[in-house]
Design a protein around this motif. Structure first.
Motif, short mmCIF file in Angstrom:
data_model
loop_
_atom_site.label_atom_id
_atom_site.label_comp_id
_atom_site.label_asym_id
_atom_site.label_seq_id
_atom_site.Cartn_x
_atom_site.Cartn_y
_atom_site.Cartn_z
N PRO A 67 44.73 41.77 51.43
CA PRO A 67 45.38 41.11 50.30
C PRO A 67 44.62 39.86 49.87
N VAL A 68 44.52 39.66 48.56
CA VAL A 68 43.87 38.49 47.99
C VAL A 68 44.84 37.88 46.98
N TYR A 69 45.31 36.67 47.24
CA TYR A 69 46.30 36.04 46.37
C TYR A 69 45.62 35.13 45.36
N VAL A 70 46.15 35.15 44.13
CA VAL A 70 45.55 34.40 43.03
C VAL A 70 46.23 33.04 42.91
N ALA A 71 45.43 32.00 42.75
CA ALA A 71 45.94 30.65 42.58
C ALA A 71 46.47 30.46 41.16
N GLN A 72 47.14 29.33 40.92
CA GLN A 72 47.79 29.13 39.63
C GLN A 72 46.80 28.95 38.48
N ASP A 73 45.56 28.60 38.80
CA ASP A 73 44.56 28.47 37.73
C ASP A 73 43.80 29.77 37.48
N GLY A 74 44.27 30.86 38.11
CA GLY A 74 43.65 32.16 37.89
C GLY A 74 42.48 32.48 38.78
N THR A 75 42.17 31.59 39.74
CA THR A 75 41.04 31.82 40.64
C THR A 75 41.52 32.45 41.95
N PHE A 76 40.58 33.07 42.66
CA PHE A 76 40.89 33.62 43.97
C PHE A 76 39.63 33.59 44.82
N SER A 77 39.81 33.69 46.15
CA SER A 77 38.67 33.73 47.05
C SER A 77 39.06 34.45 48.33
N ALA A 78 38.08 35.03 48.99
CA ALA A 78 38.31 35.73 50.25
C ALA A 78 37.03 35.67 51.07
N VAL A 79 37.18 35.51 52.38
CA VAL A 79 36.05 35.54 53.31
C VAL A 79 35.98 36.94 53.91
N LEU A 80 34.83 37.59 53.76
CA LEU A 80 34.70 39.01 54.10
C LEU A 80 33.40 39.28 54.85
N PHE A 81 33.34 40.47 55.45
CA PHE A 81 32.06 40.97 55.93
C PHE A 81 31.27 41.53 54.75
N ASP A 82 29.97 41.51 54.84
CA ASP A 82 29.15 42.18 53.83
C ASP A 82 29.55 43.65 53.77
N GLY A 83 29.57 44.19 52.57
CA GLY A 83 29.92 45.59 52.43
C GLY A 83 30.32 45.93 51.02
N ASP A 84 30.71 47.18 50.82
CA ASP A 84 31.14 47.69 49.52
C ASP A 84 32.66 47.86 49.54
N TYR A 85 33.32 47.30 48.55
CA TYR A 85 34.78 47.30 48.50
C TYR A 85 35.26 47.86 47.17
N LYS A 86 36.53 48.26 47.15
CA LYS A 86 37.24 48.62 45.94
C LYS A 86 38.37 47.61 45.74
N MET A 87 38.42 47.01 44.56
CA MET A 87 39.51 46.09 44.24
C MET A 87 40.48 46.78 43.29
N THR A 88 41.78 46.67 43.61
CA THR A 88 42.81 47.25 42.76
C THR A 88 43.84 46.20 42.40
N LEU A 89 44.49 46.40 41.24
CA LEU A 89 45.58 45.54 40.80
C LEU A 89 46.90 46.28 41.01
N ILE A 90 47.88 45.60 41.58
CA ILE A 90 49.17 46.21 41.86
C ILE A 90 49.92 46.43 40.56
#
Length: 225
Positions: A67-90
């Motif tokens: 899960p990646v939560y969005v801040a009130q100014d529309g920004t987000f961040s996550a600390v991850l391992f290098d790799g290929d990901y798929k991002m989806t919107l609920i």
């Protein structure tokens, strides 16, 4: 018998030490994914932690969302391992039309992305000024995808920059019937008693779409009283 007990104890102790060393040597994720939720290249104002994005990574035994939560100014961040990901919107989570396609995200060190969405309504040209015991507020609601009706616009007032429909010390609701899309709305809003004695007040304007729980906001604005 005592010797057998001693051997068993030593074997257990060695196992615990080895497991501890493995945990100490476990490599933590070090790469950073940063981004914004945008419309026409502009970050959208949201309720802090109200909108969640999902990251998925195929090819591993433990396949579950990050899960990646969005801040009130529309920004987000996550600390991850290098790799290929798929991002989806609920579906139905944000104040925009559902986006059914996933977004391919490659993380190699630091990565920045913009997630483009299509809001139902946006608030433009906001202006807030202090007028005695009132706030003079002007804004315009523009319809982007009006297949869902506008429910209301609201002015939220708070004592901190984390001000929204959930965290506030006062609000002022303007029903949709009193709003003409694309035209300037001007209102005088009484400053709540809980904020009247403070040096500063924080203000946001939000637009609520029928059937969508989250509002789309202006960026928070602080005003000296």
């Amino acid at each position: 018998m005592k010797l057998n007990y001693l051997k068993s104890y030593l074997i257990l102790l060695i196992g615990l030490v080895a497991a501890s060393c493995e945990l100490d040597n476990f490599e933590e994720p070090k790469s950073t994914l940063e981004g914004r939720v945008v419309y026409n290249g502009e970050a959208l104002g949201l309720r802090s932690q109200g909108v969640e994005l999902e990251l998925w990574q195929h090819g591993y035994d433990l396949f579950q969302k990050i899960p990646v939560y969005v801040a009130q100014d529309g920004t987000f961040s996550a600390v991850l391992f290098d790799g290929d990901y798929k991002m989806t919107l609920i579906r139905g989570n944000g104040p925009w039309m559902d986006r059914t396609d996933s977004i391919d995200v490659q993380v190699r060190g630091s990565q920045m992305i913009d997630v483009e969405v299509q809001p139902y309504y946006v608030v433009s040209n906001p202006s807030v000024s202090v007028n005695g015991n009132n706030l003079s507020v002007t804004f315009t609601i523009n319809g982007i995808n009006t297949n869902r009706n506008l429910e209301f616009a609201a002015i939220y007032m708070g004592r901190t920059s984390l001000t929204d429909a959930v965290r506030n010390e006062g609000d002022f609701i303007i029903p949709a019937g009193e709003i003409e899309l694309g035209s300037t709305v001007t209102v005088e809003v009484p400053i709540p008693a809980a904020l009247a004695g403070r040096n500063e007040i924080f203000v946001r304007i939000g637009a609520k779409t029928v059937g969508i729980p989250e509002l789309l906001y202006t960026q928070v604005e602080g005003k000296t009283l």
